[in-house]
Design a protein around this motif. Structure first.
Motif, mmCIF file in Angstrom:
data_model
loop_
_atom_site.group_PDB
_atom_site.id
_atom_site.type_symbol
_atom_site.label_atom_id
_atom_site.label_comp_id
_atom_site.label_asym_id
_atom_site.label_seq_id
_atom_site.Cartn_x
_atom_site.Cartn_y
_atom_site.Cartn_z
ATOM 1 N N GLY A 164 -3.799 4.928 -0.237
ATOM 2 C CA GLY A 164 -4.491 3.616 -0.984
ATOM 3 C C GLY A 164 -5.758 4.417 -1.696
ATOM 4 N N GLY A 165 -6.248 5.273 -0.783
ATOM 5 C CA GLY A 165 -7.495 5.742 -1.532
ATOM 6 C C GLY A 165 -7.136 6.655 -2.831
ATOM 7 N N TYR A 197 -6.941 4.198 -5.480
ATOM 8 C CA TYR A 197 -8.116 3.752 -6.187
ATOM 9 C C TYR A 197 -9.193 4.706 -6.629
ATOM 10 C CZ TYR A 197 -6.472 -0.375 -3.406
ATOM 11 O OH TYR A 197 -5.918 -1.459 -2.918
ATOM 12 N N PHE A 198 -8.761 5.766 -6.208
ATOM 13 C CA PHE A 198 -9.732 7.106 -6.875
ATOM 14 C C PHE A 198 -9.041 7.108 -8.547
ATOM 15 C CE2 PHE A 198 -8.704 11.395 -8.228
ATOM 16 C CZ PHE A 198 -10.204 11.920 -8.526
ATOM 17 N N ARG A 199 -7.789 7.161 -8.664
ATOM 18 C CA ARG A 199 -7.512 7.232 -9.778
ATOM 19 C C ARG A 199 -7.688 6.165 -10.860
ATOM 20 N NH1 ARG A 199 -2.860 7.392 -7.189
ATOM 21 N NH2 ARG A 199 -1.345 6.807 -8.934
ATOM 22 N N CYS A 200 -7.997 4.902 -10.114
ATOM 23 C CA CYS A 200 -8.393 3.875 -10.737
ATOM 24 C C CYS A 200 -10.011 4.034 -11.459
ATOM 25 C CB CYS A 200 -8.557 2.457 -9.888
ATOM 26 S SG CYS A 200 -6.770 1.866 -9.769
ATOM 27 N N TRP A 201 -10.695 4.656 -10.402
ATOM 28 C CA TRP A 201 -12.009 5.167 -10.867
ATOM 29 C C TRP A 201 -12.043 6.180 -11.803
ATOM 30 C CZ3 TRP A 201 -13.713 10.088 -10.514
ATOM 31 C CH2 TRP A 201 -15.164 10.347 -10.651
ATOM 32 N N MET A 253 6.922 -3.126 -7.671
ATOM 33 C CA MET A 253 6.651 -4.765 -7.579
ATOM 34 C C MET A 253 6.195 -5.075 -6.539
ATOM 35 S SD MET A 253 8.707 -7.933 -9.026
ATOM 36 C CE MET A 253 8.176 -9.428 -8.688
ATOM 37 N N LYS A 254 6.749 -4.746 -5.267
ATOM 38 C CA LYS A 254 6.537 -5.256 -3.844
ATOM 39 C C LYS A 254 4.902 -4.864 -3.353
ATOM 40 C CE LYS A 254 11.053 -5.235 -2.192
ATOM 41 N NZ LYS A 254 12.323 -4.546 -1.233
ATOM 42 N N ASN A 255 4.819 -3.483 -3.629
ATOM 43 C CA ASN A 255 3.395 -3.017 -3.445
ATOM 44 C C ASN A 255 2.486 -3.543 -4.514
ATOM 45 O OD1 ASN A 255 4.371 -1.324 -1.689
ATOM 46 N ND2 ASN A 255 4.164 0.492 -3.049
ATOM 47 N N SER A 256 2.517 -3.908 -5.383
ATOM 48 C CA SER A 256 1.893 -4.607 -6.548
ATOM 49 C C SER A 256 1.424 -6.134 -6.122
ATOM 50 C CB SER A 256 2.376 -4.833 -8.032
ATOM 51 O OG SER A 256 2.481 -3.459 -8.318
ATOM 52 N N ALA A 257 2.579 -6.912 -5.496
ATOM 53 C CA ALA A 257 2.194 -8.289 -5.075
ATOM 54 C C ALA A 257 1.392 -8.210 -3.914
ATOM 55 C CB ALA A 257 3.725 -8.960 -4.631
ATOM 56 N N LYS A 258 1.752 -7.543 -2.995
ATOM 57 C CA LYS A 258 1.085 -7.337 -1.811
ATOM 58 C C LYS A 258 -0.521 -7.150 -2.103
ATOM 59 C CE LYS A 258 4.592 -5.661 1.296
ATOM 60 N NZ LYS A 258 5.176 -4.781 2.045
ATOM 61 N N ARG A 259 -0.714 -6.149 -2.876
ATOM 62 C CA ARG A 259 -2.058 -5.916 -3.391
ATOM 63 C C ARG A 259 -2.759 -7.100 -3.874
ATOM 64 N NH1 ARG A 259 -0.221 -0.562 -5.090
ATOM 65 N NH2 ARG A 259 -0.935 0.965 -3.925
ATOM 66 N N MET A 260 -1.814 -7.660 -4.744
ATOM 67 C CA MET A 260 -2.662 -8.768 -5.593
ATOM 68 C C MET A 260 -3.005 -9.919 -4.601
ATOM 69 S SD MET A 260 -2.278 -11.849 -6.925
ATOM 70 C CE MET A 260 -0.315 -12.203 -6.647
ATOM 71 N N PHE A 312 -10.719 -2.323 -10.062
ATOM 72 C CA PHE A 312 -10.204 -1.991 -11.320
ATOM 73 C C PHE A 312 -8.650 -2.159 -11.296
ATOM 74 C CE2 PHE A 312 -8.298 0.597 -14.691
ATOM 75 C CZ PHE A 312 -9.292 0.578 -15.674
ATOM 76 N N TRP A 313 -8.044 -2.117 -10.139
ATOM 77 C CA TRP A 313 -6.661 -2.293 -10.057
ATOM 78 C C TRP A 313 -6.357 -3.523 -10.367
ATOM 79 C CZ3 TRP A 313 -2.216 -4.420 -7.966
ATOM 80 C CH2 TRP A 313 -1.147 -3.629 -7.926
ATOM 81 N N TYR A 314 -7.291 -4.512 -10.063
ATOM 82 C CA TYR A 314 -6.966 -6.063 -10.260
ATOM 83 C C TYR A 314 -7.500 -6.635 -11.588
ATOM 84 C CZ TYR A 314 -6.006 -4.927 -5.461
ATOM 85 O OH TYR A 314 -5.334 -4.796 -4.284
#
Length: 224
Positions: free
Chosen positions: A121-122, A125-129, A1-8, A164-166
């Motif tokens: 992080g890459g 985002y690679f897996r999001c792609w 959750m912490k990582n998610s909140a920071k990214r958002m 895509f993550w967002y």
């Protein structure tokens, strides 16, 4: 959750600006959509993922209807906005599950080769792609990372899709004026980035032959 909140939080301003710049493009997609009143929104934290077939149908339609990653992101947000708030949360949770299921050292090796490097992080985002390429591509590469060769585009140097993550978070915010991550039941839904397993790497970029052993086709065609 912490990582998610920071990214958002870090991404929200940039995405809002980008969407504002593309308001003309999105007008046809969002016309007639009614915002959900925040006064009437009553929603408990959820751990329920969106039906997988519905999830993939949304992703597949975004592939068919758009030609650029930017337009695909805009299209996805507009489509997700048409879901109920609980389904929007479910879209995010389904994404988390798919990301969790592909968090492994072999796919990280493949991502490193195809992108010429790959940070934490890459890799996310690679897996999001990869997810954004559709169900068939996702499962083929999940089972055999060398299948990525079928997705290589001549002249393309980067295979990531941070936006895509967002998409679900932005759609939820647009429709409810609330933050999606506040409505995730993290006590029940544990297949997220906070609970990724510790990976035991058998490959090392300083020993390229160890990478070739995992992804021989990618290594032969793309490693420099």
């Amino acid at each position: 959750m912490k990582n998610s909140a920071k990214r958002m939080v870090s991404f929200l301003f940039v995405t809002s600006f980008a969407l504002g710049q593309n308001s003309v493009k999105t007008s046809n997609l969002t016309a007639g959509a009614n915002a959900i009143s925040i006064d009437t929104l009553s929603l408990s934290p959820s751990s329920e993922m969106l039906d997988e077939e519905l999830y993939w149908s949304i992703v597949e339609s975004s592939i068919k209807e758009t030609k650029t990653q930017e337009d695909q992101e805009i299209y996805l947000i507009a489509k997700i906005e048409k879901l109920t708030p609980k389904e929007m949360i479910g879209f995010r949770l389904r994404t988390d599950q798919l990301l969790f299921d592909t968090y492994n050292e072999n796919l990280w090796c493949a991502a490193y080769i195809i992108n010429g490097g790959c940070s934490d992080g890459g890799f996310e985002y690679f897996r999001c792609w990869l997810i954004s390429r559709g169900k068939e591509a996702y499962y083929k590469v999940k089972n055999n990372p060398d299948a990525l060769m079928n997705l290589v585009v001549k002249g393309q140097e980067n295979y990531e899709f941070e936006g895509f993550w967002y998409v679900a978070m932005n759609a939820f915010k647009n429709k409810t004026n609330k933050e999606l991550f506040l409505y995730i039941d993290y006590d029940t839904f544990v297949t997220n980035d906070e609970n990724y397993p510790v990976l035991d790497f058998t490959w090392n970029v300083d020993q390229p032959k160890t990478m070739e052993k995992i992804c021989p086709i990618l290594y032969k065609n793309l490693w420099k």
